[in-house]
Design an enzyme around this catalytic site. Structure first.
Site, PDB file in Angstrom:
ATOM      1  N   HIS A  72      58.994  52.610  58.130  1.00  0.00           N
ATOM      2  CA  HIS A  72      57.691  52.795  57.500  1.00  0.00           C
ATOM      3  C   HIS A  72      56.703  53.224  58.562  1.00  0.00           C
ATOM      4  CE1 HIS A  72      53.999  51.877  55.243  1.00  0.00           C
ATOM      5  NE2 HIS A  72      54.752  51.981  54.159  1.00  0.00           N
TER       6      HIS A  72
ATOM      7  N   ASP B  66      60.643  50.956  48.845  1.00  0.00           N
ATOM      8  CA  ASP B  66      61.303  52.023  48.088  1.00  0.00           C
ATOM      9  C   ASP B  66      62.805  51.813  47.988  1.00  0.00           C
ATOM     10  OD1 ASP B  66      58.933  53.646  47.739  1.00  0.00           O
ATOM     11  OD2 ASP B  66      59.050  54.042  49.878  1.00  0.00           O
TER      12      ASP B  66
END
Length: 433
Positions: free
Chosen positions: A309, A367
């Protein structure tokens, strides 16, 4: 913000220097205010992607990427996910504090009374091809709302901002559900105010007129949870887009449409769809080692989607929450052996014990599991990013509202380093070799 300490910047080879205030927020690292640096010493900063630049001060969301912390208005995401509802989180993000029972009843009624679309908007859908991506439809229809609601376009009027916030939070789920219904050729389902926010979305998405729709409380809670986890995430690409558009004085519907367009990118809102595609391409647990070797090979274009991320250098706190919800949903639906889930869990296990990924702090993000849970709940992959937009609308609106209420806000205008040709004179075309 407090700012008693200073930082001195001296330009080498000159007698120019400037003293800049060092600012401290409630949480997080200190920053120094560079706004007067150009006037004092004639230079500005270079930070592609704004990775270490604060573009604003905000009271809404805090992230500590190293520790894996996410707070909405000071409340840990874990507590909100366990104890709250999406509409309560909406109130919190918009207003700064959790509501009293009466405040929540008023807020819920205010949102639900705006969830219908103007009947003429139905005609907009007929202008799209049946196979249009839902995000294309959402960009167009959300932007078009400004053509229907002239009474709330004054961005300098607090009451107009309040009504626009209600309208956007209420109507975007209807817009998204209708985009899906149009795509598959089913009749549009109008919202029902007897349902909660998440239940209403599931109803509009899955129900059909000939049958009574039976609400599954486990799936409704999972939908509510997904919305909470995606409600806001500080100054990400789409939120920054909304703020940049809003800084020009653009109306809120145009600003949120801009946020939808930014979210559409596969590096942002489309990541969960990319995870599902990756798992499908891997195909089987036995293929994981070879796939990970391809990821490590710089000459190969394979990417490990759902890991890592831009902000988190630890386990994404949202990923832990949604992982449990994923198991709950699969158990409720009687999916005992889901090949994609088995594949995802094994991929996670191997990657978290691989020195290559551990050294690079590539941990699973939200996700990684959201695509699996949405697929199990009957959502096609084309709708994944649209669902993200439904959830993130409240964050965008909250950030836009905060910016518009800031007396010090200015139009966004990044600078650049010019690397093109120096000044030169025009040569008539007949004289050019």
């Amino acid at each position: 913000m407090s700012g008693k300490r200073t930082v001195t910047v001296t330009l080498d080879g000159s007698n120019k220097s400037t003293t800049l205030p060092l600012l401290s927020g409630t949480l997080g690292p200190d920053v120094f205010d560079i706004r007067k640096m150009y006037n004092d010493i004639g230079v500005f900063t270079f930070d592609p992607g704004y990775g270490i630049t604060a573009s604003c001060d905000s009271k809404i969301t805090f992230i500590d990427g190293d520790e894996g912390v996410l707070l909405y208005r000071g409340y840990p995401i874990e507590q909100l996910a366990e104890k709250s509802t999406f509409l309560e989180v909406c109130y919190l993000l918009l207003n700064g504090d959790l509501p009293s029972p009466q405040e929540f009843r008023n807020f819920e009624a205010g949102v639900m009374r705006h969830n219908m679309l103007h009947e003429q908007i139905r005609q907009f859908y007929n202008g799209f091809r049946r196979d249009a991506h839902p995000m294309a439809v959402m960009c167009g229809v959300i932007g078009a709302l400004s053509a229907f609601y002239h009474d709330s376009l004054d961005v300098n009027d607090p009451e107009s901002r309040r009504i626009s916030a209600f309208r956007l939070i209420a109507k975007v789920p209807t817009i998204a559900a209708w985009a899906y219904k149009y795509n598959i050729g089913q009749p549009f389902m109008y919202p029902k105010n007897g349902y909660s926010y998440a239940e209403n979305f599931l109803y509009m998405f899955h129900a059909v007129p000939p049958e009574d729709y039976k609400m599954n409380p486990v799936l409704a809670r999972a939908m509510d949870l997904i919305m909470i986890l995606h409600a806001d995430h500080e100054q990400n690409a789409s939120t920054s887009t909304v703020r940049l558009a809003g800084s020009t004085g653009a109306n809120p519907f145009a600003c949120i449409a801009a946020g939808v367009a930014s979210l559409w990118g596969p590096a942002h809102g489309g990541a969960n769809e990319a995870v599902l595609k990756m798992l499908t391409e891997i195909g089987h647990v036995k293929n994981i080692p070879a796939f990970l070797e391809d990821v490590k090979d710089r000459n190969n274009h394979a990417k490990l989607m759902g890991f890592g991320h831009r902000v988190y250098k630890n386990y994404d706190p949202r990923a832990k929450i949604i992982q449990k919800a994923c198991h709950d949903v699969l158990a409720e639906l009687g999916i005992k052996d889901d090949p994609l889930l088995d594949l995802a869990m094994e991929l996670e296990k191997i990657a978290l014990n691989d020195k290559y990924f551990v050294d690079r702090k590539l941990y699973p993000n939200v996700d990684f599991y959201s695509g699996i849970i949405l697929k199990a709940m009957g959502f096609p992959t084309s709708m994944f990013t649209a669902l993200f937009a439904v959830s993130r609308t409240v964050g965008w609106v909250s950030q836009w509202k905060e910016m518009m209420e800031d007396p010090g806000q200015r139009i966004g205008r990044p600078r650049q380093i010019y690397t093109g040709a120096p000044q030169r004179d025009y040569v008539p075309i007949a004289q050019r070799a």
